[in-house]
Motif scaffolding. Structure first.
Motif, PDB file in Angstrom:
ATOM      1  N   ALA A 166     -35.142  19.530 -54.969  1.00 25.33           N
ATOM      2  CA  ALA A 166     -34.010  18.587 -54.849  1.00 25.33           C
ATOM      3  C   ALA A 166     -33.970  17.968 -53.456  1.00 25.33           C
ATOM      4  CB  ALA A 166     -32.694  19.284 -55.166  1.00 25.33           C
ATOM      5  N   LYS A 167     -34.165  18.775 -52.440  1.00 26.13           N
ATOM      6  CA  LYS A 167     -34.147  18.273 -51.062  1.00 26.13           C
ATOM      7  C   LYS A 167     -35.377  17.391 -50.790  1.00 26.13           C
ATOM      8  CE  LYS A 167     -32.385  18.545 -46.829  1.00 26.13           C
ATOM      9  NZ  LYS A 167     -31.148  17.899 -46.462  1.00 26.13           N
ATOM     10  N   LEU A 168     -36.528  17.788 -51.311  1.00 26.84           N
ATOM     11  CA  LEU A 168     -37.759  17.031 -51.058  1.00 26.84           C
ATOM     12  C   LEU A 168     -37.728  15.628 -51.651  1.00 26.84           C
ATOM     13  CD1 LEU A 168     -40.477  19.784 -51.541  1.00 26.84           C
ATOM     14  CD2 LEU A 168     -39.840  18.652 -49.391  1.00 26.84           C
ATOM     15  N   VAL A 169     -37.129  15.453 -52.812  1.00 20.33           N
ATOM     16  CA  VAL A 169     -37.149  14.141 -53.461  1.00 20.33           C
ATOM     17  C   VAL A 169     -36.047  13.214 -52.948  1.00 20.33           C
ATOM     18  CG1 VAL A 169     -38.271  15.046 -55.537  1.00 20.33           C
ATOM     19  CG2 VAL A 169     -35.783  14.854 -55.481  1.00 20.33           C
ATOM     20  N   GLU A 170     -35.141  13.716 -52.110  1.00 25.51           N
ATOM     21  CA  GLU A 170     -34.065  12.874 -51.571  1.00 25.51           C
ATOM     22  C   GLU A 170     -34.597  11.722 -50.728  1.00 25.51           C
ATOM     23  OE1 GLU A 170     -31.393  15.258 -49.273  1.00 25.51           O
ATOM     24  OE2 GLU A 170     -30.473  16.170 -51.038  1.00 25.51           O
ATOM     25  N   GLN A 171     -35.602  11.992 -49.921  1.00 22.13           N
ATOM     26  CA  GLN A 171     -36.176  10.985 -49.028  1.00 22.13           C
ATOM     27  C   GLN A 171     -37.672  10.891 -49.295  1.00 22.13           C
ATOM     28  OE1 GLN A 171     -34.585   9.098 -46.655  1.00 22.13           O
ATOM     29  NE2 GLN A 171     -32.644   9.961 -47.338  1.00 22.13           N
ATOM     30  N   PRO A 172     -38.225   9.688 -49.371  1.00 22.12           N
ATOM     31  CA  PRO A 172     -39.677   9.567 -49.568  1.00 22.12           C
ATOM     32  C   PRO A 172     -40.419  10.023 -48.317  1.00 22.12           C
ATOM     33  CG  PRO A 172     -38.707   7.431 -49.145  1.00 22.12           C
ATOM     34  CD  PRO A 172     -37.564   8.399 -49.271  1.00 22.12           C
ATOM     35  N   LEU A 173     -41.677  10.353 -48.488  1.00 21.54           N
ATOM     36  CA  LEU A 173     -42.527  10.667 -47.347  1.00 21.54           C
ATOM     37  C   LEU A 173     -42.956   9.357 -46.710  1.00 21.54           C
ATOM     38  CD1 LEU A 173     -44.827  13.389 -48.919  1.00 21.54           C
ATOM     39  CD2 LEU A 173     -42.844  13.738 -47.446  1.00 21.54           C
ATOM     40  N   GLN A 174     -43.098   9.357 -45.414  1.00 18.04           N
ATOM     41  CA  GLN A 174     -43.580   8.175 -44.708  1.00 18.04           C
ATOM     42  C   GLN A 174     -44.807   8.574 -43.917  1.00 18.04           C
ATOM     43  OE1 GLN A 174     -40.491   6.178 -42.539  1.00 18.04           O
ATOM     44  NE2 GLN A 174     -39.076   6.334 -44.236  1.00 18.04           N
ATOM     45  N   LYS A 175     -45.806   7.738 -43.974  1.00 16.90           N
ATOM     46  CA  LYS A 175     -47.055   8.016 -43.273  1.00 16.90           C
ATOM     47  C   LYS A 175     -47.699   6.700 -42.909  1.00 16.90           C
ATOM     48  CE  LYS A 175     -50.308  10.785 -41.925  1.00 16.90           C
ATOM     49  NZ  LYS A 175     -50.154  11.240 -40.560  1.00 16.90           N
ATOM     50  N   GLY A 176     -47.924   6.483 -41.639  1.00 16.98           N
ATOM     51  CA  GLY A 176     -48.611   5.278 -41.192  1.00 16.98           C
ATOM     52  C   GLY A 176     -47.910   3.994 -41.588  1.00 16.98           C
ATOM     53  N   GLY A 177     -46.589   4.002 -41.637  1.00 17.05           N
ATOM     54  CA  GLY A 177     -45.838   2.809 -42.013  1.00 17.05           C
ATOM     55  C   GLY A 177     -45.704   2.617 -43.511  1.00 17.05           C
ATOM     56  N   ALA A 178     -46.248   3.527 -44.289  1.00 10.91           N
ATOM     57  CA  ALA A 178     -46.172   3.436 -45.751  1.00 10.91           C
ATOM     58  C   ALA A 178     -45.155   4.440 -46.275  1.00 10.91           C
ATOM     59  CB  ALA A 178     -47.539   3.717 -46.353  1.00 10.91           C
ATOM     60  N   VAL A 179     -44.682   4.195 -47.480  1.00  8.43           N
ATOM     61  CA  VAL A 179     -43.671   5.047 -48.106  1.00  8.43           C
ATOM     62  C   VAL A 179     -44.253   5.635 -49.395  1.00  8.43           C
ATOM     63  CG1 VAL A 179     -41.370   5.080 -49.130  1.00  8.43           C
ATOM     64  CG2 VAL A 179     -41.828   3.654 -47.129  1.00  8.43           C
ATOM     65  N   PHE A 180     -44.105   6.949 -49.543  1.00  2.00           N
ATOM     66  CA  PHE A 180     -44.577   7.655 -50.728  1.00  2.00           C
ATOM     67  C   PHE A 180     -43.385   8.357 -51.378  1.00  2.00           C
ATOM     68  CE2 PHE A 180     -48.248   7.378 -48.000  1.00  2.00           C
ATOM     69  CZ  PHE A 180     -49.314   7.170 -48.852  1.00  2.00           C
ATOM     70  N   PRO A 181     -42.799   7.796 -52.427  1.00  2.00           N
ATOM     71  CA  PRO A 181     -41.696   8.490 -53.099  1.00  2.00           C
ATOM     72  C   PRO A 181     -42.208   9.745 -53.808  1.00  2.00           C
ATOM     73  CG  PRO A 181     -41.958   6.233 -53.927  1.00  2.00           C
ATOM     74  CD  PRO A 181     -43.091   6.511 -53.005  1.00  2.00           C
TER      75      PRO A 181
END
Length: 147
Positions: free
Chosen positions: A72-87
């Motif tokens: 639940a906590k992990l899916v609240e915010q997407p991952l960001q890496k190198g200016g990209a967003v990974f939901p």
């Protein structure tokens, strides 16, 4: 590589942008990119990579094995890496991957990358960092204000 899961720790950085289907598109950075990311000092969460069934051509699904109660906590915010967003998406009960322990749940990300294992490794390290410090800088992302 053919269809089916591919697993492992690999080492690289990835860049992604949302694709038309809601996944992400990743690429390896060009010349001048940093050689190592700060999260390289943390062990990645276990993961597997497979071709996304029914997805766009070239899409991969990285499935990450995480402690029960953390999705639940992990899916609240997407991952960001190198200016990209990974939901991240919460795994569904009927889709549990083989090898999932009783004390684990899973989340996944769908993306296009020329090196999906490296992209997944970078994301797995971000997840591990978030699990190690759930109230870290990312937790305050919506509270930052520049005056």
């Amino acid at each position: 590589p053919g269809p089916g899961p591919r697993t492992g720790p690999a080492c690289a950085m990835a860049v992604a942008a949302p694709s038309a289907s809601g996944g992400a598109v990743a690429a390896v950075p060009g010349p001048g990119a940093p050689a190592a990311a700060p999260e390289d000092d943390i062990e990645p969460v276990p993961f597997e990579v497979a071709d996304e069934v029914g997805g766009e051509s070239g899409q991969s699904r990285a499935t990450f094995f995480v402690p029960k109660g953390s999705t639940a906590k992990l899916v609240e915010q997407p991952l960001q890496k190198g200016g990209a967003v990974f939901p991240l998406q919460r795994g569904k009960e009927g889709e549990a991957p083989k090898g999932l322990a009783a004390d684990q749940e899973f989340v996944y990300a769908v993306f296009i990358s020329p090196r999906p294992e490296r992209t997944a490794d970078a994301l797995a390290r971000r997840i591990a960092r978030r699990l190690a410090d759930p109230n870290g800088a990312g937790a305050a992302a919506g509270e930052c204000v520049v005056c």
